[in-house]
Motif scaffolding. Structure first.
Motif, short mmCIF file in Angstrom:
data_model
loop_
_atom_site.label_atom_id
_atom_site.label_comp_id
_atom_site.label_asym_id
_atom_site.label_seq_id
_atom_site.Cartn_x
_atom_site.Cartn_y
_atom_site.Cartn_z
N ARG A 106 0.83 -1.20 0.00
CA ARG A 106 0.00 0.00 0.00
C ARG A 106 0.87 1.25 0.00
NH1 ARG A 106 -5.13 1.51 1.10
NH2 ARG A 106 -5.76 -0.63 1.48
N ILE A 107 1.92 1.26 0.80
CA ILE A 107 2.80 2.43 0.85
C ILE A 107 3.49 2.63 -0.50
CG2 ILE A 107 4.93 3.31 1.88
CD1 ILE A 107 4.03 2.10 4.53
N ASP A 154 0.91 4.10 -2.84
CA ASP A 154 0.70 5.52 -2.53
C ASP A 154 1.85 6.38 -3.04
OD1 ASP A 154 -1.66 4.86 -1.36
OD2 ASP A 154 -0.96 5.06 0.71
N ARG A 155 3.07 5.86 -2.91
CA ARG A 155 4.23 6.62 -3.39
C ARG A 155 4.18 6.79 -4.89
NH1 ARG A 155 7.82 3.69 -1.34
NH2 ARG A 155 8.35 2.46 -3.17
N LEU A 170 1.47 9.36 -5.71
CA LEU A 170 1.91 10.72 -5.40
C LEU A 170 2.91 11.22 -6.43
CD1 LEU A 170 1.84 13.09 -3.42
CD2 LEU A 170 3.68 11.97 -2.12
N ASN A 219 1.12 15.46 -0.03
CA ASN A 219 0.69 14.08 0.17
C ASN A 219 -0.61 13.85 -0.58
OD1 ASN A 219 -1.48 15.04 1.92
ND2 ASN A 219 0.09 15.30 3.50
N LEU A 220 -1.15 12.64 -0.46
CA LEU A 220 -2.35 12.27 -1.22
C LEU A 220 -3.60 12.94 -0.69
CD1 LEU A 220 -1.75 8.45 -1.77
CD2 LEU A 220 -1.54 10.29 -3.43
N GLU A 221 -3.52 13.64 0.44
CA GLU A 221 -4.69 14.33 0.98
C GLU A 221 -4.73 15.80 0.54
OE1 GLU A 221 -2.90 12.13 2.89
OE2 GLU A 221 -4.51 10.66 2.68
N ARG A 262 -6.49 3.16 -5.78
CA ARG A 262 -5.38 2.90 -4.85
C ARG A 262 -5.35 1.43 -4.47
NH1 ARG A 262 -4.80 6.27 0.70
NH2 ARG A 262 -4.87 7.96 -0.83
N THR A 289 -2.31 -1.19 -5.13
CA THR A 289 -1.77 -2.01 -4.02
C THR A 289 -1.79 -3.48 -4.40
OG1 THR A 289 -2.57 -0.39 -2.40
CG2 THR A 289 -2.08 -2.61 -1.60
#
Length: 433
Positions: A157-158, A161-162, A165, A214-216, A347, A351
């Motif tokens: 997952r990390i 996300d990277r 981003l 970040n993704l937010e 996402r 993942t």
């Protein structure tokens, strides 16, 4: 399972209910669970932020793993290592004893290792007559193996996300460049419009870009920039239509030839043939004799009568997007590898793709190259297609590299692949009915 009883701490370290719970969880290793210790360690490094450990604590974990005699961690074999402080310090890059103790406590608190203290607090092993280990006291690696699935999912997952981003940052950079150059071109060509206001709005949006993106906090700003770019292109297209001179039918035909048409419209959006065909057709048009000469045009711009004509080009390797629901209909097997056994968002799909590419033996470099050329979402879609056809593909890594090279040349499209897989899913249902 390493032991059937609870070990209380030696000395003045107190026993807590949280410590008891962690020990019991550390012993709950599913039967037949095995992992390569170095691959699992790399996943722990990837998931460092989620596990709540520091890089120095991971250095100590690396040293502890080096004392395990085999590369495979298995619940059927002893998982207790018993190095002395001196040897552990040497393999931890000369870490001081006090620092070593502090980071060992961090690993225990994070639930990656557990202590198995002897009656006198020393670390040692008691061997039987045949040389096998009867009892060992030291640090147990059982919690690390018990949480292997959790750590690998967290790392996947990390990583997803990277990648997402990074893709957003690339889109934002391109959008900033497009807006700045479009406004500059409009001002230089004296195109009517409130360009000063648009420039001020653009600068205000740029001021809100956070330093720690970040993704937010990044997607809303990216959406504003893309909307601003679309508004500018619409204004320039409207100005072109206003300034376009009226002409007869034959004049309009000549005008189309002289304005260097670069339309990227696909006549069959469901079964596109790839960007290579579009580029080839455009090359044929540009090779035709022109009736009037023009200055060199910046990329993405074309003269149209007395005004500007702007066309948005696709980058090499960029593929057409498809709805997530359509992808899951064509490739239902990918859902099993998503968080919680389901794929509910892009996402989750990325993942799952990270987990699948490791499972199918695709090297990280091959997957990263695909994500760089196609984009993270499209690379994840391709991995879902490869998983769906895994029984027909001899080498998933080689197949992915071939698709990446074709996408880089503009010769690959997702549409035909998804349509073929979707038809394959529908055919069994049709036969049953």
């Amino acid at each position: 399972m390493e032991s059937e009883y609870v070990t209380t701490p030696f000395g003045r370290r107190p026993m807590t209910l949280a410590l008891l719970l962690k020990q019991r969880r550390g012993e709950a290793i599913a039967a037949g669970t095995t992992r390569n210790k170095w691959k699992l360690f790399r996943s722990a490094c990837e998931a460092r932020a989620g596990l709540g450990v520091t890089d120095r604590a991971l250095t100590v974990l690396d040293a502890l793993l080096s004392f395990h005699p085999e590369d495979e961690l298995s619940g059927e074999k002893p998982l207790v290592v018993f190095p002395s402080n001196a040897q552990l310090s040497l393999r931890a890059r000369g870490m001081a004893a006090a620092t070593l103790r502090r980071h060992l406590a961090v690993l225990v608190e994070a639930g990656l290792i557990s202590r198995k203290d002897s009656p006198n607090g020393k670390r040692y092993v008691r061997r039987g007559r045949e040389g096998g280990i009867d009892e060992a006291y030291g640090f147990s690696l059982a919690p690390l193996l018990a949480r292997a699935d959790e750590i690998e999912t967290m790392a996947a997952r990390i990583a997803a996300d990277r990648q997402m981003l990074r893709a957003m940052k690339e889109r934002l950079t391109i959008c900033r460049r497009d807006i700045a150059k479009l406004i500059s071109a409009a001002v230089e060509e004296a195109v009517p419009g409130d360009w000063q206001r648009l420039s001020s709005m653009f600068q205000a949006i740029l001021q809100r870009i956070p330093k720690a993106a970040n993704l937010e906090n990044l997607p809303p700003i990216l959406q504003e920039l893309e909307t601003t770019r679309e508004n500018i292109i619409n204004l320039l297209d409207l100005q072109e239509k206003i300034q376009m001179p009226s002409a007869s039918e034959s004049q309009i035909e000549r005008h189309i030839q002289d304005s260097y048409p670069e339309s990227m419209i696909e006549f069959e959006p469901g079964l596109e043939s790839g960007q290579g065909v579009t580029v080839e057709r455009q090359t044929e048009r540009n090779d035709q004799p022109q009736t009037k000469s023009g200055d060199d045009r910046p990329e993405g711009q074309a003269y149209g009568g007395a005004g500007w004509r702007f066309s948005v080009r696709k980058r090499a390797g960029e593929l057409k997007s498809f709805p997530l629901g359509m992808i899951l209909q064509a490739c239902p097997d990918i859902a099993d590898y998503g968080p919680g056994g389901a794929v509910r968002s892009w996402r989750d799909l990325m993942t799952a793709a990270v987990v699948v590419h490791r499972m199918l033996g695709v090297s990280p470099s091959a997957y990263e190259a695909a994500a760089s050329v196609m984009g993270p979402a499209h690379a994840a879609t391709v991995m879902a297609c490869i998983l769906q056809r895994a029984g027909c593909i001899a080498s998933a890594g080689g197949y992915l590299r071939d698709l990446t090279r074709r996408a880089e040349r503009g010769e690959f499209a997702l549409g035909p692949m998804l349509m073929a897989l979707r038809r394959a899913q529908e055919q069994p249902a049709a036969r049953v009915s």
